[in-house]
Design a protein around this motif. Sequence first.
Motif, PDB file in Angstrom:
ATOM      1  N   VAL A 262       7.691  36.280  -7.223  1.00  0.00           N
ATOM      2  CA  VAL A 262       6.860  37.583  -7.621  1.00  0.00           C
ATOM      3  C   VAL A 262       5.591  38.304  -7.174  1.00  0.00           C
ATOM      4  CG1 VAL A 262       6.108  39.171  -9.152  1.00  0.00           C
ATOM      5  CG2 VAL A 262       8.209  38.742  -9.449  1.00  0.00           C
ATOM      6  N   VAL A 263       5.113  38.267  -6.388  1.00  0.00           N
ATOM      7  CA  VAL A 263       3.384  37.863  -5.717  1.00  0.00           C
ATOM      8  C   VAL A 263       3.080  39.224  -6.645  1.00  0.00           C
ATOM      9  CG1 VAL A 263       2.020  37.972  -4.114  1.00  0.00           C
ATOM     10  CG2 VAL A 263       4.505  36.794  -4.044  1.00  0.00           C
ATOM     11  N   SER A 264       1.689  39.257  -6.831  1.00  0.00           N
ATOM     12  CA  SER A 264       1.746  41.161  -7.456  1.00  0.00           C
ATOM     13  C   SER A 264       0.057  40.531  -6.981  1.00  0.00           C
ATOM     14  CB  SER A 264       1.145  40.740  -9.225  1.00  0.00           C
ATOM     15  OG  SER A 264       0.862  41.825  -9.988  1.00  0.00           O
ATOM     16  N   ASN A 265      -0.359  41.753  -6.475  1.00  0.00           N
ATOM     17  CA  ASN A 265      -1.403  42.199  -5.546  1.00  0.00           C
ATOM     18  C   ASN A 265      -1.807  43.915  -5.162  1.00  0.00           C
ATOM     19  OD1 ASN A 265      -0.232  42.852  -3.093  1.00  0.00           O
ATOM     20  ND2 ASN A 265      -0.251  40.810  -2.391  1.00  0.00           N
ATOM     21  N   ALA A 266      -2.968  44.266  -5.407  1.00  0.00           N
ATOM     22  CA  ALA A 266      -3.734  45.555  -4.897  1.00  0.00           C
ATOM     23  C   ALA A 266      -2.185  45.723  -3.596  1.00  0.00           C
ATOM     24  CB  ALA A 266      -4.828  45.687  -4.960  1.00  0.00           C
ATOM     25  N   SER A 267      -1.797  44.976  -2.382  1.00  0.00           N
ATOM     26  CA  SER A 267      -1.599  45.190  -1.360  1.00  0.00           C
ATOM     27  C   SER A 267      -0.472  45.456  -0.819  1.00  0.00           C
ATOM     28  CB  SER A 267      -2.404  44.871   0.279  1.00  0.00           C
ATOM     29  OG  SER A 267      -3.690  45.139   0.094  1.00  0.00           O
ATOM     30  N   PHE A 268       0.564  44.849  -1.776  1.00  0.00           N
ATOM     31  CA  PHE A 268       1.510  44.329  -1.557  1.00  0.00           C
ATOM     32  C   PHE A 268       2.750  44.169  -2.120  1.00  0.00           C
ATOM     33  CE2 PHE A 268      -0.170  44.599   3.100  1.00  0.00           C
ATOM     34  CZ  PHE A 268       0.254  45.772   3.584  1.00  0.00           C
ATOM     35  N   PRO A 269       2.631  44.763  -3.385  1.00  0.00           N
ATOM     36  CA  PRO A 269       3.454  43.549  -4.015  1.00  0.00           C
ATOM     37  C   PRO A 269       5.016  43.708  -4.285  1.00  0.00           C
ATOM     38  CG  PRO A 269       2.631  45.242  -5.319  1.00  0.00           C
ATOM     39  CD  PRO A 269       2.222  45.720  -3.691  1.00  0.00           C
ATOM     40  N   SER A 270       5.462  42.276  -4.554  1.00  0.00           N
ATOM     41  CA  SER A 270       6.617  41.669  -3.602  1.00  0.00           C
ATOM     42  C   SER A 270       7.431  41.073  -4.676  1.00  0.00           C
ATOM     43  CB  SER A 270       6.463  41.135  -2.131  1.00  0.00           C
ATOM     44  OG  SER A 270       5.462  39.718  -2.131  1.00  0.00           O
ATOM     45  N   ALA A 271       8.941  40.538  -4.557  1.00  0.00           N
ATOM     46  CA  ALA A 271       9.595  39.932  -5.240  1.00  0.00           C
ATOM     47  C   ALA A 271      10.347  39.370  -4.231  1.00  0.00           C
ATOM     48  CB  ALA A 271       9.769  40.775  -6.381  1.00  0.00           C
ATOM     49  N   SER A 272      10.887  37.711  -5.219  1.00  0.00           N
ATOM     50  CA  SER A 272      12.174  37.641  -3.863  1.00  0.00           C
ATOM     51  C   SER A 272      13.269  37.115  -5.471  1.00  0.00           C
ATOM     52  CB  SER A 272      11.655  36.282  -3.341  1.00  0.00           C
ATOM     53  OG  SER A 272      10.967  36.718  -2.211  1.00  0.00           O
ATOM     54  N   VAL A 273      14.690  37.016  -5.028  1.00  0.00           N
ATOM     55  CA  VAL A 273      14.839  36.807  -6.560  1.00  0.00           C
ATOM     56  C   VAL A 273      16.385  36.086  -5.270  1.00  0.00           C
ATOM     57  CG1 VAL A 273      14.335  38.601  -7.839  1.00  0.00           C
ATOM     58  CG2 VAL A 273      16.984  39.327  -5.979  1.00  0.00           C
ATOM     59  N   LYS A 274      17.267  35.651  -6.349  1.00  0.00           N
ATOM     60  CA  LYS A 274      18.624  34.957  -6.452  1.00  0.00           C
ATOM     61  C   LYS A 274      19.193  34.621  -7.362  1.00  0.00           C
ATOM     62  CE  LYS A 274      19.832  29.335  -5.544  1.00  0.00           C
ATOM     63  NZ  LYS A 274      19.588  28.411  -5.581  1.00  0.00           N
ATOM     64  N   ILE A 275      20.111  35.623  -7.170  1.00  0.00           N
ATOM     65  CA  ILE A 275      20.962  36.045  -8.461  1.00  0.00           C
ATOM     66  C   ILE A 275      23.020  35.371  -7.426  1.00  0.00           C
ATOM     67  CG2 ILE A 275      22.338  38.198  -9.170  1.00  0.00           C
ATOM     68  CD1 ILE A 275      19.379  39.889  -9.208  1.00  0.00           C
ATOM     69  N   ARG A 276      23.715  34.737  -8.544  1.00  0.00           N
ATOM     70  CA  ARG A 276      25.114  34.681  -8.358  1.00  0.00           C
ATOM     71  C   ARG A 276      25.854  36.031  -9.304  1.00  0.00           C
ATOM     72  NH1 ARG A 276      25.534  29.654  -7.663  1.00  0.00           N
ATOM     73  NH2 ARG A 276      23.552  28.352  -8.093  1.00  0.00           N
TER      74      ARG A 276
END
Length: 523
Positions: free
Chosen positions: A413-427
């Motif tokens: 997870v990247v948290s910032n004021a402009s573009f908070p984003s998340a990448s996940v790996k799920i089974r």
Amino acid sequence: MSRKIWVFDTTLRDGEQVPGAKLNLFEKVEIAQQLKKLGVDIIEAGFPASSQGDFDAVKAVAERVGNTSDIMITALARAVKADIDSVYNAVKYAQNPMIHMVLGTSDIHVEKKFSKSKDQILQIGIDAVKYAKTLLPQVQYSTEDASRSDFEYLWKTIEAVMKAGATMINVPDTVGYAEPEQWGEMIGKLAYRMKNTDDSVLLSVHCHNDLGMATANTLAAIKNGADKVECTINGIGERAGNAALEEVVMAIKTRGDIYNVHTNINTKEIMNTSRLVSSFMGLDVQVNKAITGDNAFAHSSGIHQDGLLKSRDAYEIVHPEDVGLEDMELVLTARSGRHAVKNALEKLGFTNLSADEFEGIFEGFLKLADAKKEVYDHDLYVIVEEYYEKHNANHANATHYSEQFFSFDDLQVVSNASFPSASVKIRKGEEVFKSSAVGSGPIDALYSAIASITNVNVKLIEYNINSVSRGQEALGKVKITVEHEGEKFIAKAADTDILKASALAYINAINSIIVSKFIPIAN
């Protein structure tokens, strides 16, 4: 016949005095609408002299919620003309408005707070009531710090303001000093004198919880003749809070043999009201709080679960349905007994397990419960599957349920004021899925990424996080409520990484939906 007790709710005034719990106009009106639905008799909407914003909010409540005669709208004033005018100008738009004023009666307040004589304070109160009566017919007078006041001076004040026109007398235990037996005796004496002076004037109490006795003192007052109780939702308020409305009302309802009184409260709206107030004010409800706490109707002890499954009244004096919940919650943990686990398995359709099969499955349950803390229905499916894969691959119950459930693998997870984003790996079974998303915040991005994989349409209704331990390795517990096709699902998870806990809770919720909607009952 049972006697009616008036319920005066001060969540929007005394409850809002909690630091950080300030409400905007929209939130005040929303809560007031729910309080009306709950069935309170009087709403104290604020302290209009304190700010223009609060004046506007009280006025909005008077206009939009007080537009029928079945509910009274009031607000607080000090016993000064400017405050009284402010209350009048805010509440006059209600069909049934009232002015509420407060002035101290204890020696501490008279001598140290006001630096005046008792006679001077008494005259200020009389003049204030007389002025308020020129504006509205309904006037409540509160004798602040009554529990620490000289009784005869307290009575002298009450008698004088009654004669001046007060229609309700409120006797506050302002600092939570009272003790139920002494408080009840004092209220009994006041009730007797008031009824013999003017039996049309209502006697009210307002109890604080500094010593943990607010509800007990309120109930003692009712037993001794009080006509009205002042409370807040979830017991919020100054310092340790006020008497909790839900506790007082449910005590009256449950112990009718003791109190022989009733209220107009629709108890099935208690939980809705509690959750709305908690959400808008940002004040979490203590998990083990009576009536509205998360654990109030949740049972994890094997002894309790066994008793409840045999007879609900073994450990349940209030039915969860009475306060707006669907049912009690039997939480499966390592402390749950065989009866509770067997009951949960039977609900999933595993009704024909032999003694040996059940013991093997129960052993698997305990191992998972020790590691995971709380076991869900989808976990039970996997435990059953693993048992039969190990012992009898051809058994009907060896269906590969695990292939239908999602499990967490990793996240970034990247948290910032402009573009908070998340990448996940799920089974899902043997399949591995990866996804990334942006959102309005890190949790929104995380849940969007998971949702794009699970493809289960859900709406996040509530998200709560609490610390359940201290220090650098503190556990964060996340609880969420989601909605799918009109049905609500609650899920929890805990981890030292709150983002991981958030992901686990969301995946638990998705798996609960899969169990409920998509997996056929086992044979």
